[in-house]
Write an enzyme that holds these catalytic residues in place. Structure first.
Site, mmCIF file in Angstrom:
data_model
loop_
_atom_site.group_PDB
_atom_site.id
_atom_site.type_symbol
_atom_site.label_atom_id
_atom_site.label_comp_id
_atom_site.label_asym_id
_atom_site.label_seq_id
_atom_site.Cartn_x
_atom_site.Cartn_y
_atom_site.Cartn_z
ATOM 1 N N TYR A 164 -6.263 -17.650 -1.760
ATOM 2 C CA TYR A 164 -5.560 -16.035 -1.383
ATOM 3 C C TYR A 164 -6.352 -15.367 -0.270
ATOM 4 O O TYR A 164 -5.645 -14.914 0.587
ATOM 5 C CB TYR A 164 -5.517 -15.144 -2.676
ATOM 6 C CG TYR A 164 -5.356 -13.827 -2.366
ATOM 7 C CD1 TYR A 164 -4.033 -13.312 -2.067
ATOM 8 C CD2 TYR A 164 -6.177 -12.844 -2.443
ATOM 9 C CE1 TYR A 164 -3.765 -12.055 -1.886
ATOM 10 C CE2 TYR A 164 -6.099 -11.605 -2.174
ATOM 11 C CZ TYR A 164 -5.017 -11.104 -1.894
ATOM 12 O OH TYR A 164 -4.601 -9.823 -1.496
ATOM 13 N N SER A 221 -7.501 -7.421 2.847
ATOM 14 C CA SER A 221 -8.333 -7.067 1.571
ATOM 15 C C SER A 221 -9.798 -7.195 1.727
ATOM 16 O O SER A 221 -10.315 -7.809 2.678
ATOM 17 C CB SER A 221 -7.696 -8.242 0.270
ATOM 18 O OG SER A 221 -8.548 -8.242 -0.495
ATOM 19 N N LYS A 279 -5.527 -14.357 3.804
ATOM 20 C CA LYS A 279 -5.619 -12.734 4.369
ATOM 21 C C LYS A 279 -6.549 -13.170 5.638
ATOM 22 O O LYS A 279 -6.081 -12.345 6.800
ATOM 23 C CB LYS A 279 -6.397 -11.869 3.564
ATOM 24 C CG LYS A 279 -5.681 -11.485 2.200
ATOM 25 C CD LYS A 279 -4.488 -10.653 2.589
ATOM 26 C CE LYS A 279 -3.591 -10.420 1.243
ATOM 27 N NZ LYS A 279 -2.179 -10.000 2.005
HETATM 28 P P1 NAD Z 1 3.054 -6.907 -5.023
HETATM 29 O O1 NAD Z 1 3.179 -8.428 -5.710
HETATM 30 O O2 NAD Z 1 3.324 -5.701 -5.968
HETATM 31 O O3 NAD Z 1 3.713 -6.616 -3.759
HETATM 32 C C1 NAD Z 1 4.373 -7.589 -2.939
HETATM 33 C C2 NAD Z 1 5.696 -7.650 -2.814
HETATM 34 O O4 NAD Z 1 5.990 -8.721 -1.871
HETATM 35 C C3 NAD Z 1 6.512 -8.091 -3.889
HETATM 36 O O5 NAD Z 1 7.365 -7.117 -4.462
HETATM 37 C C4 NAD Z 1 7.071 -9.546 -3.689
HETATM 38 O O6 NAD Z 1 8.194 -9.480 -4.393
HETATM 39 C C5 NAD Z 1 7.166 -9.483 -2.394
HETATM 40 N N1 NAD Z 1 7.103 -10.592 -1.850
HETATM 41 C C6 NAD Z 1 6.116 -11.594 -1.866
HETATM 42 N N2 NAD Z 1 6.591 -12.695 -0.981
HETATM 43 C C7 NAD Z 1 7.676 -12.512 -0.480
HETATM 44 C C8 NAD Z 1 8.598 -13.338 0.492
HETATM 45 N N3 NAD Z 1 8.090 -14.466 0.802
HETATM 46 N N4 NAD Z 1 9.444 -12.487 1.039
HETATM 47 C C9 NAD Z 1 9.830 -11.458 0.861
HETATM 48 N N5 NAD Z 1 9.178 -10.535 -0.055
HETATM 49 C C10 NAD Z 1 8.052 -10.992 -0.611
HETATM 50 O O7 NAD Z 1 1.515 -6.632 -4.520
HETATM 51 P P2 NAD Z 1 0.788 -5.288 -4.156
HETATM 52 O O8 NAD Z 1 -0.266 -4.946 -5.012
HETATM 53 O O9 NAD Z 1 1.800 -4.109 -3.785
HETATM 54 O O10 NAD Z 1 0.199 -5.815 -2.831
HETATM 55 C C11 NAD Z 1 0.786 -5.648 -1.409
HETATM 56 C C12 NAD Z 1 0.088 -6.214 -0.322
HETATM 57 O O11 NAD Z 1 -1.328 -5.792 -0.579
HETATM 58 C C13 NAD Z 1 -0.134 -7.997 -0.740
HETATM 59 O O12 NAD Z 1 -0.281 -8.512 0.643
HETATM 60 C C14 NAD Z 1 -1.442 -8.050 -1.167
HETATM 61 O O13 NAD Z 1 -2.177 -9.367 -1.073
HETATM 62 C C15 NAD Z 1 -2.283 -6.841 -0.551
HETATM 63 N N6 NAD Z 1 -3.576 -6.525 -1.337
HETATM 64 C C16 NAD Z 1 -3.374 -5.991 -2.559
HETATM 65 C C17 NAD Z 1 -4.219 -5.606 -3.474
HETATM 66 C C18 NAD Z 1 -4.327 -5.276 -4.729
HETATM 67 O O14 NAD Z 1 -5.053 -5.073 -5.434
HETATM 68 N N7 NAD Z 1 -3.208 -4.912 -5.192
HETATM 69 C C19 NAD Z 1 -5.597 -5.641 -2.770
HETATM 70 C C20 NAD Z 1 -5.743 -6.124 -1.382
HETATM 71 C C21 NAD Z 1 -5.068 -6.465 -0.795
#
Ligand code: NAD
Ligand code: UDP
Length: 338
Positions: A148, A124, A152
């Site tokens: 958080y 991120s 990362k």
């Molecule tokens: P999200 O929460 O919609 O998806 C993450 C998924 O991981 C979920 O379906 C959750 O159930 C699953 N999960 C979490 N812990 C788990 C575990 N221990 N075992 C199995 N499954 C698990 O989030 P997103 O927005 O799709 O983000 C995806 C990735 O991108 C994340 O790592 C997030 O930190 C990163 N990210 C997101 C953003 C954003 O703004 N959405 C920005 C930068 C980085």
């Protein structure tokens, strides 16, 4: 050979699954549904007309995860799974460190054990902390302001150390800016629990009458109109970057870092106006105090992703707003009971 998609049922994961399936790739989803619902995967099947395996597995459960490796020929991994709410990470740091770090330890151990040493990791822009200037390039100093973000940055460093110890690995670290929007089908999109923390889901709920008024956090930032500036990227563009990243990881070993953004910064007020003009809906707002920890401006220089991966964002802000609105209108309660 299959690509393991951890967190594939989530917001970005579902969009990536669509792009991979449409590109003819074999994918296997692993998700514990802690922040998603299995029906999101049914929607992915509906959009693509393609089937794939999915497992309800927690990355913290090493044995259950190993079973997935035993049953399938996994060659590489896109690692989305993780907890992502900044505020919650400050209240529950142990939960965040345990889930995000231990989950990654288990995953990487198994990727190594089963000879699938290719990983694309969801990092991120938060790893740039409060950048000294914009646009941000990948070589900017790294720092974080919350647990958080710390997870990362720690995972980035762990992946770097793994490669240093074993040069067969390919590690692609994608630093996302602000993903928004939804697939044009209106079938998949962001489904936040409760009151949305992020700007776009909140605006979508105001525009569709689910919430009354957006609170804009601060109008005294050092930006063109005083409201915070971010680099919003369409989630479908972001999803496509993963395909490019895995294609490269299949060809070269090493550790590489890429900013995944558009390179354009929009203020909160710019977004409100764009949303209204793209959708015809009204977005009521009021200005309130700053949200602690927010920075003035954050946007990418995404040239490296173009030069090395051949990826660049194709969608503009109007597309992002229109697609967000379509998803919200068609699914006022997200995936509902799932
Ligand atoms: P999200 O929460 O919609 O998806 C993450 C998924 O991981 C979920 O379906 C959750 O159930 C699953 N999960 C979490 N812990 C788990 C575990 N221990 N075992 C199995 N499954 C698990 O989030 P997103 O927005 O799709 O983000 C995806 C990735 O991108 C994340 O790592 C997030 O930190 C990163 N990210 C997101 C953003 C954003 O703004 N959405 C920005 C930068 C980085
Ligand atoms: N923001 C806002 N009201 C909200 C949510 C967010 O004014 O209800 C602002 C926030 O201060 C920031 C921008 O919108 O300037 C993007 O915030 P978001 O939480 O979506 O992303 P991040 O802060 O992680 O970049």
């Amino acid at each position: 050979m299959a690509i393991l998609i951890t967190g594939g049922a989530g917001y970005i994961g579902t969009h990536a699954m669509v792009e991979f399936l449409e590109a003819g790739r074999e994918v296997i989803c692993v998700d514990n549904y802690s922040n998603s619902k299995p029906c999101a995967l049914e929607r992915v099947k509906k959009i693509t007309g393609k089937n794939f395996k999915s497992y309800e597995v927690d990355l913290l459960d090493y044995d259950a995860l190993e079973q997935v490796f035993k049953e399938n020929k996994i060659d590489s991994c896109i690692h989305f799974a993780g907890l992502k709410a900044v505020g919650e990470s400050c209240q529950k740091p142990l939960l965040y460190y345990h889930n995000n770090l231990t989950g990654t330890f288990n995953l990487c151990s198994l990727l190594s054990k089963y000879g699938a040493k290719k990983i694309v990791f969801s990092s991120s822009a938060t790893v740039y902390g409060k950048p000294a200037s914009v646009p941000i390039t990948e070589d900017f100093p790294l720092s974080t302001t919350n647990p958080y973000g710390e997870t990362k940055l720690m995972i980035e460093r762990i992946l770097k150390d793994i490669y240093a110890s074993d040069s067969e690995w390919s590690v692609s670290i994608l630093r996302y800016f602000n993903p928004i929007g939804a697939h044009k089908s209106g079938l998949i999109g962001e489904d936040p629990k409760g009151i949305p923390n992020n700007l776009l889901p909140y605006i979508a709920q105001v525009a569709t009458g689910k919430r009354e008024c957006l609170s804009i956090f601060g109008s005294d930032y050092n930006t063109h109109d005083g409201t915070g500036v971010r680099d919003y990227i369409h989630v479908v563009d972001l999803a496509k970057a993963h395909l490019k990243a895995i294609e490269r990881a299949e060809k070269v070993t090493g550790v590489e870092y890429f900013n995944i953004g558009t390179g354009v910064g929009y203020s909160v007020l710019d977004i409100v106006k764009a949303y209204e003009s793209a959708t015809g809906a009204k977005v009521n707002y009021k200005i309130v105090d700053r949200r602690p920890g927010d920075i003035d401006e954050c946007y990418a220089n995404p040239e490296k992703a173009y030069n090395v991966l051949g990826w660049k964002a194709e969608y503009g802000i109007e597309d992002m707003c229109r697609d967000s609105y379509r998803w919200q209108t068609n699914n006022p309660d997200g995936y509902g009971e799932g």
